[in-house]
Every structure is written in C-alpha cells, then in structure tokens.
Design a protein around this motif. Structure first.
Motif, mmCIF file in Angstrom:
data_model
loop_
_atom_site.group_PDB
_atom_site.id
_atom_site.type_symbol
_atom_site.label_atom_id
_atom_site.label_comp_id
_atom_site.label_asym_id
_atom_site.label_seq_id
_atom_site.Cartn_x
_atom_site.Cartn_y
_atom_site.Cartn_z
ATOM 1 N N PRO A 136 56.772 56.180 -40.698
ATOM 2 C CA PRO A 136 55.944 55.765 -39.562
ATOM 3 C C PRO A 136 56.752 54.955 -38.554
ATOM 4 O O PRO A 136 57.700 54.274 -38.924
ATOM 5 C CB PRO A 136 54.846 54.908 -40.198
ATOM 6 C CG PRO A 136 55.307 54.587 -41.568
ATOM 7 C CD PRO A 136 56.359 55.579 -41.943
ATOM 8 N N ILE A 137 56.384 55.078 -37.307
ATOM 9 C CA ILE A 137 57.025 54.306 -36.249
ATOM 10 C C ILE A 137 56.076 53.172 -35.882
ATOM 11 O O ILE A 137 54.964 53.408 -35.422
ATOM 12 C CB ILE A 137 57.329 55.186 -35.020
ATOM 13 C CG1 ILE A 137 58.304 56.289 -35.411
ATOM 14 C CG2 ILE A 137 57.889 54.335 -33.885
ATOM 15 C CD1 ILE A 137 58.553 57.301 -34.325
ATOM 16 N N HIS A 138 56.520 51.956 -36.139
ATOM 17 C CA HIS A 138 55.691 50.787 -35.857
ATOM 18 C C HIS A 138 56.050 50.213 -34.489
ATOM 19 O O HIS A 138 57.177 50.335 -34.029
ATOM 20 C CB HIS A 138 55.889 49.730 -36.939
ATOM 21 C CG HIS A 138 55.498 50.197 -38.297
ATOM 22 N ND1 HIS A 138 54.186 50.479 -38.639
ATOM 23 C CD2 HIS A 138 56.233 50.470 -39.406
ATOM 24 C CE1 HIS A 138 54.145 50.881 -39.899
ATOM 25 N NE2 HIS A 138 55.366 50.884 -40.391
ATOM 26 N N THR A 139 55.078 49.578 -33.875
ATOM 27 C CA THR A 139 55.248 48.960 -32.562
ATOM 28 C C THR A 139 55.003 47.464 -32.681
ATOM 29 O O THR A 139 54.470 46.990 -33.691
ATOM 30 C CB THR A 139 54.249 49.542 -31.558
ATOM 31 O OG1 THR A 139 52.921 49.216 -32.003
ATOM 32 C CG2 THR A 139 54.405 51.053 -31.417
ATOM 33 N N LEU A 140 55.370 46.727 -31.639
ATOM 34 C CA LEU A 140 55.046 45.297 -31.620
ATOM 35 C C LEU A 140 53.537 45.103 -31.723
ATOM 36 O O LEU A 140 53.060 44.191 -32.396
ATOM 37 C CB LEU A 140 55.573 44.639 -30.341
ATOM 38 C CG LEU A 140 57.025 44.203 -30.347
ATOM 39 C CD1 LEU A 140 57.423 43.651 -28.979
ATOM 40 C CD2 LEU A 140 57.304 43.180 -31.424
ATOM 41 N N SER A 141 52.799 45.970 -31.069
ATOM 42 C CA SER A 141 51.345 45.879 -31.117
ATOM 43 C C SER A 141 50.831 46.017 -32.550
ATOM 44 O O SER A 141 50.010 45.218 -33.000
ATOM 45 C CB SER A 141 50.731 46.960 -30.221
ATOM 46 O OG SER A 141 49.333 46.884 -30.259
ATOM 47 N N SER A 142 51.337 47.007 -33.282
ATOM 48 C CA SER A 142 50.876 47.191 -34.661
ATOM 49 C C SER A 142 51.344 46.049 -35.553
ATOM 50 O O SER A 142 50.633 45.641 -36.476
ATOM 51 C CB SER A 142 51.309 48.551 -35.215
ATOM 52 O OG SER A 142 52.709 48.678 -35.250
ATOM 53 N N LEU A 143 52.525 45.484 -35.283
ATOM 54 C CA LEU A 143 53.003 44.333 -36.045
ATOM 55 C C LEU A 143 52.081 43.137 -35.836
ATOM 56 O O LEU A 143 51.663 42.482 -36.794
ATOM 57 C CB LEU A 143 54.434 43.983 -35.645
ATOM 58 C CG LEU A 143 55.013 42.718 -36.274
ATOM 59 C CD1 LEU A 143 55.021 42.796 -37.797
ATOM 60 C CD2 LEU A 143 56.407 42.441 -35.734
ATOM 61 N N PHE A 144 51.745 42.843 -34.590
ATOM 62 C CA PHE A 144 50.861 41.717 -34.307
ATOM 63 C C PHE A 144 49.495 41.923 -34.967
ATOM 64 O O PHE A 144 48.924 40.982 -35.519
ATOM 65 C CB PHE A 144 50.730 41.500 -32.797
ATOM 66 C CG PHE A 144 51.774 40.561 -32.253
ATOM 67 C CD1 PHE A 144 51.425 39.311 -31.776
ATOM 68 C CD2 PHE A 144 53.116 40.923 -32.227
ATOM 69 C CE1 PHE A 144 52.388 38.433 -31.293
ATOM 70 C CE2 PHE A 144 54.083 40.064 -31.742
ATOM 71 C CZ PHE A 144 53.724 38.814 -31.268
ATOM 72 N N GLU A 145 48.997 43.126 -34.936
ATOM 73 C CA GLU A 145 47.711 43.402 -35.580
ATOM 74 C C GLU A 145 47.806 43.223 -37.096
ATOM 75 O O GLU A 145 46.884 42.691 -37.718
ATOM 76 C CB GLU A 145 47.229 44.799 -35.200
ATOM 77 C CG GLU A 145 46.803 44.866 -33.744
ATOM 78 C CD GLU A 145 46.557 46.265 -33.230
ATOM 79 O OE1 GLU A 145 46.729 47.246 -33.987
ATOM 80 O OE2 GLU A 145 46.178 46.379 -32.041
ATOM 81 N N LEU A 180 49.629 41.122 -38.537
ATOM 82 C CA LEU A 180 49.688 39.674 -38.734
ATOM 83 C C LEU A 180 48.366 38.986 -38.395
ATOM 84 O O LEU A 180 48.261 37.765 -38.488
ATOM 85 C CB LEU A 180 50.815 39.081 -37.877
ATOM 86 C CG LEU A 180 52.232 39.509 -38.264
ATOM 87 C CD1 LEU A 180 53.228 39.093 -37.186
ATOM 88 C CD2 LEU A 180 52.618 38.922 -39.619
ATOM 89 N N GLY A 181 47.374 39.767 -38.010
ATOM 90 C CA GLY A 181 46.069 39.205 -37.694
ATOM 91 C C GLY A 181 45.981 38.638 -36.289
ATOM 92 O O GLY A 181 45.103 37.821 -35.995
ATOM 93 N N LEU A 182 46.873 39.065 -35.417
ATOM 94 C CA LEU A 182 46.899 38.595 -34.040
ATOM 95 C C LEU A 182 46.517 39.729 -33.102
ATOM 96 O O LEU A 182 46.586 40.901 -33.470
ATOM 97 C CB LEU A 182 48.305 38.093 -33.687
ATOM 98 C CG LEU A 182 48.840 36.962 -34.562
ATOM 99 C CD1 LEU A 182 50.319 36.729 -34.292
ATOM 100 C CD2 LEU A 182 48.044 35.686 -34.337
#
Length: 77
Positions: free
Chosen positions: A4-13, A15-17
C-alpha cells in the motif's frame, strides 16, 4: 500483491488526527522544528499512544516507514 502507498493524510488519520492538508500544515507549523537530536516519536507533541504507534511504524512496518520518515524530515526543518 503491491504494498500500500500511504500518505501524510492517512498517517495523521492513523494517529487520530485530522488528515486534511490544512490540518497537517497547521500541526507541523505549531510543533516544529523538533531539535535534530530528538527522534520524531519522542517529540512533545505526541501522546503516548501516538508515540508508540510511530515507533512501531518505523521499526516493524515497512509500509509506513517512508511516510513517517517524510514527516520526520518536515518536523525537523
């Protein structure tokens, strides 16, 4: 099967942000720069759960490692 290709957006989500570009930019602006000698997960802006998740993503989940490293670079600037 492709990784899978992760994005900053998916990382923040993860992390609950909020994952909007506006929210990410604001978070980075408010919480950086992190001193160069401080690991991303040890920055004061994370709660314990978030710090644990970042450590796990870096140490054992190769899918997340590139995007966590990208965030680290952005936060250390």
């Amino acid at each position: 099967m492709e990784a899978p290709i992760h994005t900053l957006s998916s990382l923040f989500e993860q992390l609950g942000l909020e994952g909007s570009q506006f929210a990410i930019d604001g978070f980075i602006h408010r919480n950086s720069p992190i001193p160069q000698n401080v690991e991303l997960a040890k920055a004061k802006c994370w709660n314990q759960s978030q710090a644990n998740m970042l450590n796990e993503m870096i140490s054992s989940d190769a899918d997340w490692e590139p995007i966590v490293e990208q965030l680290s670079v952005l936060m250390h600037k």
